[in-house]
Design a protein around this motif. Structure first.
Motif, PDB file in Angstrom:
ATOM      1  N   PHE A 217       0.812  -1.217   0.000  1.00 23.57           N
ATOM      2  CA  PHE A 217       0.000   0.000   0.000  1.00 23.57           C
ATOM      3  C   PHE A 217       0.847   1.269   0.000  1.00 23.57           C
ATOM      4  N   GLY A 261      -5.430   5.647   2.106  1.00 25.35           N
ATOM      5  CA  GLY A 261      -5.438   4.329   1.487  1.00 25.35           C
ATOM      6  C   GLY A 261      -4.583   3.330   2.234  1.00 25.35           C
ATOM      7  N   GLY A 265      -6.026   0.103   3.935  1.00 22.22           N
ATOM      8  CA  GLY A 265      -5.426  -1.150   3.499  1.00 22.22           C
ATOM      9  C   GLY A 265      -5.003  -2.021   4.664  1.00 22.22           C
ATOM     10  N   MET A 291      -8.795   3.864  -2.383  1.00 18.54           N
ATOM     11  CA  MET A 291      -8.030   2.760  -2.958  1.00 18.54           C
ATOM     12  C   MET A 291      -7.759   2.956  -4.445  1.00 18.54           C
TER      13      MET A 291
END
Length: 393
Positions: A217, A261, A265, A291
């Motif tokens: 991520f 994000g 994640g 995302m």
């Protein structure tokens, strides 16, 4: 783990907000199975889904459906009481009926529950309770075709709440389901939800995520950990090729250092591990929020991968973005929410029932408004543009 509990179908009746007061959501693979890796085999030609998706425009009812799915699964798996589970009680009314079909080991069950709703009091607020429940049981081997799965007409009643001995009722709280009695001493799949985190992107985990989890991520992250000391949370962050280590004590400060994000994640991956290990269920509202598209594909691919998803864990998610549906190989695991044109109630449609063709992209079907109510109307967009024109001198 092969005999872990699997939810087959959830039905609601007398439910406010929904068209005709009801809806059904199936986890069975109803269409032909050409690739067994896409689904989880219970026996012979009986399979459950590893992915199920809800798609719809804003305010079409996706989150309400997810909350009701979470409630029904939790009744069977979480052993929680109606009044302690996290969902919106206003979704239910007095005399709401919930029917849950599930299987465990060599048996198949149907649970009928009638919900009661008591007026709020000063001390407890609105209370829900089970007015009546019936539990039916039949051998899984008795199912010869998909049509037999939900048929219990000739099946003997296994348990009825109102017929339980008084001493048994004494141990059963008014908002506990009788299904608890068959779940004792059994390994129960995990039921996890990120519904309450849709608009609150806070880091859930404690401890030290591995580099594999972090760097998919954010490739620049070397370390991210959190701990609780004296009821106060502390975060430690370190980036690659940077000697400085950051220590922050608020979510606001954390969000200034790492992306939304990355936070989402880590939350998702932590819960994915839980459900993969137990063949459980993960519910995510607006999967695409914060995302990158390829990260969403990665998450859905994890559940489709039979080497990783050995026990048939299921991801249930909602999305605004129809393009995500193109990652899904099947049609029968996609549901559409829309508003009824007459009374604005919520309708829940199965994509496979509405679209028979396999040679068109699912996103094209949704975005073209082929299924009416799946895209904003041209008239609404045109009216907005005309309004803005009228406001500009």
């Amino acid at each position: 783990m092969m005999d872990s509990i699997k939810i087959l179908r959830i039905q609601y009746e007398n439910i406010p907000l929904f068209h005709d007061g009801c809806f059904a959501f199936s986890f069975l693979a109803e269409d032909r199975v050409s690739d067994p890796a896409q689904v989880f085999q219970l026996r012979k030609n009986l399979y459950t889904q590893k992915l199920t998706a809800l798609v719809g425009i804003n305010a079409s009812g996706k989150t309400s459906v997810l909350k009701l799915i979470y409630l029904a699964i939790s009744i069977v798996l979480a052993r929680g009481s109606l009044n302690t589970l996290v969902y919106d009680k206003s979704l239910l009314r007095d005399e709401t009926k919930i029917t849950i079909d599930f299987c465990h080991g060599d048996s198949c069950y149907k649970l009928h529950s009638i919900i009661g709703k008591r007026a709020p009091s000063r001390s407890t607020g609105t209370e829900l309770y089970f007015k009546e429940e019936q539990l039916f049981k039949k051998p899984l081997a008795s199912i010869k075709s998909k049509k037999d799965v939900f048929c219990f007409d000739q099946t003997r009643l296994a348990l009825q709440r109102s017929q339980l001995p008084k001493d048994a009722l004494g141990f059963l709280k008014f908002d506990d389901s009788i299904v608890i009695s068959i779940m004792m001493d059994r390994q129960v799949p995990a039921i996890k939800s990120l519904i309450s985190y849709t608009n609150n992107n806070a880091l859930m985990l404690y401890g030290h995520p591995t580099s594999e989890l972090l760097q998919v991520f954010d490739s620049s992250l070397e370390k991210l950990s959190s701990s609780m000391i004296d009821n106060s949370i502390s975060y430690t962050i370190k980036f690659k090729n940077n000697p400085q280590t950051f220590h922050v004590t608020s979510e606001w400060s954390l969000n200034n250092l790492i992306s939304s994000g990355t936070i989402k994640g880590q939350n998702i991956m932590m819960l994915i591990e839980d459900v993969l290990q137990t063949g459980g269920y993960l519910i995510v509202d607006e999967l695409e929020n914060h995302m990158n598209k390829e990260l969403v594909r990665m998450i859905t691919d994890i559940f489709k991968n039979d080497r990783i998803n050995k026990y048939g864990a299921c991801l249930i998610f909602s999305t605004h973005y129809a393009e995500i549906l193109d990652f899904m190989d099947r049609k029968d695991n996609i549901y559409i929410t829309r508003r009824n044109q007459t009374d604005a109630s919520i309708e829940l449609l199965n994509y496979a029932s509405e679209v028979k063709r396999n040679d068109v992209k699912k996103s094209d079907v949704i975005l073209s408004n082929y299924i009416e109510g799946t895209a904003p109307s041209y008239e609404s967009i045109q009216a907005l543009e005309d309004y803005l024109c009228s406001r500009i001198d």
